[in-house]
Design a protein around this motif. Structure first.
Motif, mmCIF file in Angstrom:
data_model
loop_
_atom_site.group_PDB
_atom_site.id
_atom_site.type_symbol
_atom_site.label_atom_id
_atom_site.label_comp_id
_atom_site.label_asym_id
_atom_site.label_seq_id
_atom_site.Cartn_x
_atom_site.Cartn_y
_atom_site.Cartn_z
ATOM 1 N N SER A 1 64.837 33.205 54.819
ATOM 2 C CA SER A 1 65.682 32.354 55.647
ATOM 3 C C SER A 1 66.216 33.135 56.838
ATOM 4 C CB SER A 1 66.855 31.803 54.823
ATOM 5 O OG SER A 1 67.693 31.005 55.636
ATOM 6 N N THR A 2 66.036 32.571 58.014
ATOM 7 C CA THR A 2 66.605 33.137 59.233
ATOM 8 C C THR A 2 67.377 32.028 59.941
ATOM 9 O OG1 THR A 2 64.752 34.683 59.478
ATOM 10 C CG2 THR A 2 66.131 34.274 61.426
ATOM 11 N N LYS B 1 69.850 36.716 58.780
ATOM 12 C CA LYS B 1 68.645 36.683 57.972
ATOM 13 C C LYS B 1 69.013 36.940 56.513
ATOM 14 C CE LYS B 1 63.938 38.515 57.699
ATOM 15 N NZ LYS B 1 62.937 39.454 58.266
ATOM 16 N N ILE B 2 68.540 36.031 55.638
ATOM 17 C CA ILE B 2 68.801 36.148 54.203
ATOM 18 C C ILE B 2 67.480 36.458 53.527
ATOM 19 C CG2 ILE B 2 69.700 35.000 52.142
ATOM 20 C CD1 ILE B 2 71.344 33.195 53.970
ATOM 21 N N GLN C 1 78.502 40.378 54.284
ATOM 22 C CA GLN C 1 77.247 40.328 53.532
ATOM 23 C C GLN C 1 77.189 39.025 52.756
ATOM 24 O OE1 GLN C 1 77.428 43.854 51.151
ATOM 25 N NE2 GLN C 1 79.112 43.136 49.880
ATOM 26 N N THR C 2 75.962 38.613 52.427
ATOM 27 C CA THR C 2 75.789 37.311 51.776
ATOM 28 C C THR C 2 76.463 37.240 50.416
ATOM 29 O OG1 THR C 2 73.661 38.044 50.869
ATOM 30 C CG2 THR C 2 73.627 36.846 52.962
#
Length: 250
Positions: free
Chosen positions: A10-11, A5-6, A21-22
């Protein structure tokens, strides 16, 4: 299957754990996207240092394009001092490098086509003028007028136009034209309608084309051929008269 999940927008379902991590992903450069199947799109991209290298290359290309197109796309000044707009071209101050390059390529393509037309016209004019005094080259072969003439650097369409002009000029007879360009040979034979019962263009061009390493054929009144031996073209044209003579028989 891991769910990634962002933020709150966004999932995604992930096939594996690739980042902690993003933020590790960094800059993303999308290279291309397309359809994989109905309702499914595929996106290819690079991230991290790879994307940075790609952006640097894009920037280098942008600088090259800008240096290439800006001088030619800049507004020109008329003799009275007023600027003249180049219609169809984006102004260099507002155009993106891609738009500017596209406009420049279109401009050059148009100029190449114009110059090509001029060159073709000049070649055709030169070829036509070379046949202004063809009377001395026409030979009487058993009562049939035969003309063999060399006109280099003409395209097939131009040869067809010229052979039609020469057939009209001699009224009744056989016209053979040969053209050499960049080492290759083009041949065309035109026979006036009244003589096709005695001499067929295809039968004339066959043995002539053989001498320049080629072959061809066509209708009884018009036949074409190509060849590879430009050095043998003069000899091949000189042999036209004997070829026609053998076809006419006794």
């Amino acid at each position: 299957m891991r769910v990634v999940k962002i933020g709150d927008f966004s999932t995604e379902l992930c096939g594996g754990t690739h980042t902690a991590q993003t933020g590790e992903i960094g800059l993303i450069k999308i290279l291309k996207e397309g359809s994989v199947s109905s309702g499914v799109r595929r996106v290819e991209a690079i991230t991290g240092e790879g994307s940075l290298r790609h952006f640097r290359k894009d920037h280098e290309l942008e600088q090259v394009v800008s240096a290439f197109v800006v001088p030619t796309l800049a507004q020109k000044t008329r003799k009275n001092g007023a600027p003249s707009a180049d219609e169809g071209h984006a102004h260099p101050e507002t155009a993106s490098p891609a738009e500017a390059l596209k406009a420049e390529l279109e401009k050059k393509d148009s100029e190449i086509k114009r110059l090509t037309r001029q060159l073709d016209q000049a070649r055709m004019k030169s070829a036509s003028s070379s046949t202004a005094n063809i009377g001395d080259q026409i030979k009487d072969v058993k009562g049939v007028k035969v003309l063999a003439h060399r006109v280099d650097n003409l395209e097939r369409a131009q040869l067809r136009t010229l052979v039609d002009q020469l057939r009209d000029k001699i009224g009744s007879g056989v016209v053979v034209l040969g053209s050499a360009s960049n080492g290759s040979v083009s041949l065309i034979v035109g026979v006036t309608k009244d003589l096709t019962g005695r001499v067929q263009a295809g039968k004339v061009i066959g043995p002539v084309a053989q001498k320049v390493g080629g072959k061809g054929g066509g209708r009884p009144d018009l036949a074409e051929a190509g060849g590879k031996d430009a050095a043998a073209l003069d000899a091949a044209l000189d042999g036209v008269y004997s070829v026609v003579e053998s076809l006419l028989g006794t």
